[in-house]
Each structure stands twice: as structure tokens, then as C-alpha cells.
Design a protein around this motif. Structure first.
Motif, PDB file in Angstrom:
ATOM      1  N   PRO A  91       0.813  -1.222   0.000  1.00  0.00           N
ATOM      2  CA  PRO A  91       0.000   0.000   0.000  1.00  0.00           C
ATOM      3  C   PRO A  91       0.850   1.278   0.000  1.00  0.00           C
ATOM      4  O   PRO A  91       0.541   2.233  -0.711  1.00  0.00           O
ATOM      5  CB  PRO A  91      -0.829  -0.126   1.284  1.00  0.00           C
ATOM      6  CG  PRO A  91      -0.957  -1.601   1.484  1.00  0.00           C
ATOM      7  CD  PRO A  91       0.348  -2.181   1.033  1.00  0.00           C
ATOM      8  N   ALA A  92       1.926   1.278   0.791  1.00  0.00           N
ATOM      9  CA  ALA A  92       2.785   2.465   0.852  1.00  0.00           C
ATOM     10  C   ALA A  92       3.454   2.723  -0.494  1.00  0.00           C
ATOM     11  O   ALA A  92       3.520   3.869  -0.959  1.00  0.00           O
ATOM     12  CB  ALA A  92       3.843   2.294   1.941  1.00  0.00           C
ATOM     13  N   ALA A  93       3.949   1.674  -1.138  1.00  0.00           N
ATOM     14  CA  ALA A  93       4.603   1.836  -2.434  1.00  0.00           C
ATOM     15  C   ALA A  93       3.598   2.276  -3.499  1.00  0.00           C
ATOM     16  O   ALA A  93       3.921   3.093  -4.371  1.00  0.00           O
ATOM     17  CB  ALA A  93       5.273   0.536  -2.852  1.00  0.00           C
ATOM     18  N   PHE A  94       2.376   1.762  -3.415  1.00  0.00           N
ATOM     19  CA  PHE A  94       1.358   2.150  -4.396  1.00  0.00           C
ATOM     20  C   PHE A  94       1.097   3.654  -4.357  1.00  0.00           C
ATOM     21  O   PHE A  94       0.969   4.292  -5.405  1.00  0.00           O
ATOM     22  CB  PHE A  94       0.048   1.392  -4.138  1.00  0.00           C
ATOM     23  CG  PHE A  94      -1.107   1.980  -4.893  1.00  0.00           C
ATOM     24  CD1 PHE A  94      -1.252   1.748  -6.245  1.00  0.00           C
ATOM     25  CD2 PHE A  94      -2.039   2.787  -4.243  1.00  0.00           C
ATOM     26  CE1 PHE A  94      -2.304   2.315  -6.954  1.00  0.00           C
ATOM     27  CE2 PHE A  94      -3.089   3.361  -4.938  1.00  0.00           C
ATOM     28  CZ  PHE A  94      -3.230   3.127  -6.301  1.00  0.00           C
ATOM     29  N   THR A  95       1.011   4.231  -3.169  1.00  0.00           N
ATOM     30  CA  THR A  95       0.736   5.667  -3.073  1.00  0.00           C
ATOM     31  C   THR A  95       1.855   6.489  -3.711  1.00  0.00           C
ATOM     32  O   THR A  95       1.604   7.533  -4.314  1.00  0.00           O
ATOM     33  CB  THR A  95       0.535   6.102  -1.612  1.00  0.00           C
ATOM     34  OG1 THR A  95       1.733   5.839  -0.857  1.00  0.00           O
ATOM     35  CG2 THR A  95      -0.638   5.366  -0.976  1.00  0.00           C
ATOM     36  N   SER A  96       3.091   6.019  -3.582  1.00  0.00           N
ATOM     37  CA  SER A  96       4.211   6.737  -4.208  1.00  0.00           C
ATOM     38  C   SER A  96       4.162   6.613  -5.723  1.00  0.00           C
ATOM     39  O   SER A  96       4.442   7.581  -6.446  1.00  0.00           O
ATOM     40  CB  SER A  96       5.541   6.210  -3.670  1.00  0.00           C
ATOM     41  OG  SER A  96       5.673   6.511  -2.292  1.00  0.00           O
ATOM     42  N   VAL A  97       3.810   5.429  -6.222  1.00  0.00           N
ATOM     43  CA  VAL A  97       3.662   5.230  -7.662  1.00  0.00           C
ATOM     44  C   VAL A  97       2.527   6.108  -8.203  1.00  0.00           C
ATOM     45  O   VAL A  97       2.655   6.723  -9.263  1.00  0.00           O
ATOM     46  CB  VAL A  97       3.393   3.741  -7.971  1.00  0.00           C
ATOM     47  CG1 VAL A  97       2.954   3.549  -9.415  1.00  0.00           C
ATOM     48  CG2 VAL A  97       4.644   2.913  -7.688  1.00  0.00           C
ATOM     49  N   PHE A  98       1.446   6.192  -7.444  1.00  0.00           N
ATOM     50  CA  PHE A  98       0.303   7.016  -7.860  1.00  0.00           C
ATOM     51  C   PHE A  98       0.710   8.485  -7.951  1.00  0.00           C
ATOM     52  O   PHE A  98       0.434   9.156  -8.950  1.00  0.00           O
ATOM     53  CB  PHE A  98      -0.845   6.840  -6.862  1.00  0.00           C
ATOM     54  CG  PHE A  98      -2.133   7.484  -7.298  1.00  0.00           C
ATOM     55  CD1 PHE A  98      -3.074   6.754  -7.993  1.00  0.00           C
ATOM     56  CD2 PHE A  98      -2.404   8.814  -7.014  1.00  0.00           C
ATOM     57  CE1 PHE A  98      -4.264   7.331  -8.418  1.00  0.00           C
ATOM     58  CE2 PHE A  98      -3.588   9.412  -7.428  1.00  0.00           C
ATOM     59  CZ  PHE A  98      -4.519   8.667  -8.130  1.00  0.00           C
TER      60      PHE A  98
END
Length: 304
Positions: A91-98
Motif C-alpha cells: 500500500p505504501a509503495a502504491f501511493t508513491s507510484v500514484f
């Protein structure tokens, strides 16, 4: 191509100058965070107010520009959310990718538009900022909420930060002064103009200072996905949409410029505060900023 590189080259050199100052920690480690706050809360808002308060916004196709920029941003935001499980990110990595896929570096965008098309470019860029900044901030906060990386307390702080965002407030103030016919009377116009002139060179240097070259050692699925979207797919879609809706050359170039910009350095702060992957965010910011020095001129040349 030569005119494009001549316009953007000095901007890239200022970013590289900032990278050197950041590497040598000159003049001191505490100087640039304070300078960034001055740029963000005073100088850049002054530039937006000064541009919008006196601009002939009727010359900017606001509706079509909004359709192109916000349409592309919304589409890729939805696609990233739809395929988040396929990327197999935390989840944390997804927010950065977003954030890396939809946010944009406002300083580089406005400076580039002004360098390419003068006052008309700066006015169109200011309108683009007024359209995009509220939307992109809402989208990014929503990604943290959807990913479950922040609690209700952090959500409340995020909403308040959005309401008090100086760029949003500056755009609203400039538009209100323009529509009311008040403008910037007396010495206020010259004072705001002087402040605004300092915003872009200092902002570009601050972009360079924020780069973290060591973060480039990280290469993973998330980094590749967000860079592909931001530097290649997003500008390709915006170029097609600009052609379909019939944007004039200045509006098309500004729209393409904002679509192909590297992500904002402020995304790192948001990642730290709201539970994102800050190290991945640093890698995305650094990689995109350096790669954009190559891809931005190519996209603008293709548009021309």
C-alpha cells in the motif's frame, strides 16, 4: 528543436546547479528547507496572483484545456487504481507510484511555458495550475485513504492542508481580482511582479537541491510503471486529445509540457507525512527529473 532546447536548456542548468548545491550542502543544511518555504508560501503565489490578476484569460481555451489535462490525469489515476493488484505493490509503495504518475512539478512547468511562449505561455500555464492543483491534490490524498496508509487524524490534517494550499489560494485570489476588474492597483502590481520574478529561478534551483542521486540505485516494478506513465503514456494521450479538441499551438504546448513534467518534489514530503514509501518517492522524483531533461524536448519537438 534548437529553439526548444535553447528555451529549456537554462532551466535544466538551474536544476543541475541546485543538485550541486544540495550535494555540497551549501550554504548550510538548514538554508534550503527555509528557502523552499519562502518560495512555496510567498514567491510562487505572488507570481500566480500577478499573472492571473492582469491576464487576458479570454484568450485561453479554458474548457478544452481542462478537458485535455484533467481528462488524461483522471484516466491514468483510474487505470493505476484498477491495476494496482497486478503491480503487486505494498500500500505504501502504491501511493508513491500514484503520486509519481499524476503529480507535476509546477515550477518547471510555469518556467518552461514562459520560456517557450513568453507572457502568453505564462498565462496559459497559470490557468493550467489553477485547474490541475486542486484536482491532483484531492486525487493523491484519496489514494492514501484508499490504500489505507493513514488514519482519520491524518485525513483531517490533509483536508486542512488542501484548503489552505497557497497555490490554490493564490489562483483563486488572482482570478477574483481579474473578474472583479480590480487587478493590482498602484504599487501592488510592481511589488507582486518583483516577488514573482524571484520565484522561478529559485524554485528551479530548489528542485535540484531536493534530488537524491543515491535513490536511483533502486529499480523495481513500481518505479518502471510510474516513469512509463508519466514520461511517455501521459504526454502521448494529451497530445492526441489536444489534436482532437483543436487546441491552438500555445495551449497545446503548455498542455503537453504539463503532461510530460516530472513529478513534484513536494510528493516526498506528502509520502513521509501520510504513510507512503518515501524512499521509492525519492527515487521517482530524482529519476523523472533527470529523464525529463531528455524526454521533454523530444515531446515538444514531436508536437511542433
Amino acid at each position: 528543436m534548437e529553439s526548444i532546447t535553447a528555451a529549456l536548456g537554462p532551466l535544466f542548468l538551474l536544476i543541475l546547479l541546485g543538485a550541486g548545491l544540495g550535494y555540497w550542502r551549501w550554504p548550510s543544511p538548514d538554508f534550503w528547507p527555509a528557502m523552499e518555504r519562502l518560495i512555496y508560501f510567498v514567491l510562487f503565489p505572488a507570481m500566480l496572483v500577478g499573472t492571473l490578476a492582469n491576464a487576458d484569460v479570454s484568450q485561453v481555451p479554458v474548457g478544452r484545456l481542462a478537458l485535455v489535462l484533467l481528462g488524461a490525469m483522471a484516466l491514468f489515476g483510474i487505470l493505476i487504481w484498477r491495476f494496482r493488484h497486478w503491480l503487486r505493490l505494498t500500500p505504501a509503495a502504491f501511493t508513491s507510484v500514484f503520486q509519481g504518475a499524476v503529480r507535476f512539478n509546477t515550477y518547471v512547468g510555469v518556467a518552461g511555458a514562459a520560456a517557450l511562449h513568453g507572457t502568453a505561455g505564462a498565462t496559459t500555464a497559470a490557468v493550467a495550475v489553477a485547474l490541475m492543483v486542486p484536482v491532483v491534490n484531492v486525487m493523491c490524498v484519496a489514494s492514501f485513504v484508499g490504500a489505507g496508509t493513514l488514519g482519520s487524524a491524518s485525513l483531517g490534517k490533509s483536508v486542512m492542508a488542501l484548503v489552505k494550499n497557497p497555490l490554490i489560494l493564490a489562483c483563486l485570489t488572482g482570478i477574483a481580482l481579474n473578474l472583479s476588474g480590480i487587478g493590482l492597483p498602484g504599487w501592488s502590481g510592481d511589488t507582486v511582479a518583483l516577488l514573482g520574478r524571484a520565484a522561478l529561478p529559485l524554485g528551479l534551483i530548489a528542485v535540484g537541491v531536493a534530488l537524491r542521486p543515491t535513490a536511483l540505485l533502486r529499480v523495481d516494478r513500481g518505479l518502471l510503471a510510474t516513469n512509463t506513465i508519466k514520461l511517455f503514456l501521459m504526454p502521448a494521450l494529451v497530445l492526441v486529445l489536444a489534436w482532437l479538441v483543436g487546441l491552438d499551438s500555445i495551449s497545446r504546448d503548455v498542455a503537453l509540457l504539463f503532461a510530460a513534467l516530472p513529478t513534484a518534489t513536494s510528493a516526498y514530503i506528502l509520502a513521509r507525512q501520510l504513510g507512503g514509501d518515501a524512499e521509492l518517492m525519492a527515487a521517482i522524483i530524482t529519476g523523472q527529473t533527470l529523464l525529463a531533461m531528455l524526454t521533454l524536448p523530444l515531446w515538444l519537438q514531436l508536437a511542433g
